[in-house]
Design a protein around this motif. Structure first.
Motif: not given
Ligand code: 5GP
Ligand code: ZN
Length: 115
Positions: A6-8, A32, A48, A51, A96-98, A100, A102
């Motif tokens: 997970c990038i975040f 961002d 984590h 959504s 939603q692209d990511v 995690h 946000h």
């Protein structure tokens, strides 16, 4: 997706660089990478949570902290008085692209109408 991928999660862990603006025991906030407004900050739970669709009553404290952190960051970045928008994209149709959870904090210009 695992937290390792997970990038975040990797940004929170400091494995991927970011321009951090706020951090506490519950949430981390950073600019961002592809801003759509003069102020564009992402506020993310340190835990984590994929959504809003995966949020449970156990998450209520951290979900509340997203809002109070947003208020503080808006003050720090000078948009509390002029106004700002908080956006939480959720799932495919929500854009939603990511995955995690946000909150986008957008401000510094007059934002258009939604939809
Ligand atoms: P979403 O579309 O999921 O609501 O928003 C994801 C946001 O994350 C996008 O606005 C995108 O620009 C941002 N983003 C994606 N990868 C990175 C990254 O590696 N670093 C930062 N700072 N932002 C990112
Ligand atoms: Zn994550």
């Amino acid at each position: 997706m695992s937290e390792r991928d997970c990038i975040f999660c990797r940004i929170i862990a400091g494995e991927i660089p970011s321009k951090q603006v706020y951090k506490d025991d519950w949430v981390t906030a950073f600019y961002d990478i592809n801003p759509v407004a003069p102020v564009h900050v992402l506020i993310v739970p340190n835990e984590h949570i994929p959504s809003v669709a995966a949020a449970t009553p156990q998450h209520e404290a951290v979900l509340g902290r997203l809002f109070t952190a947003a208020r503080r960051i808006a003050e720090d970045l000078g948009v509390a008085e002029s106004g700002f928008r908080l956006v939480v994209n959720t799932g495919r149709d929500g854009g939603q692209d990511v995955f995690h959870l946000h909150m986008h904090l957008l401000g510094g210009k007059r934002l258009g109408r939604l939809g």
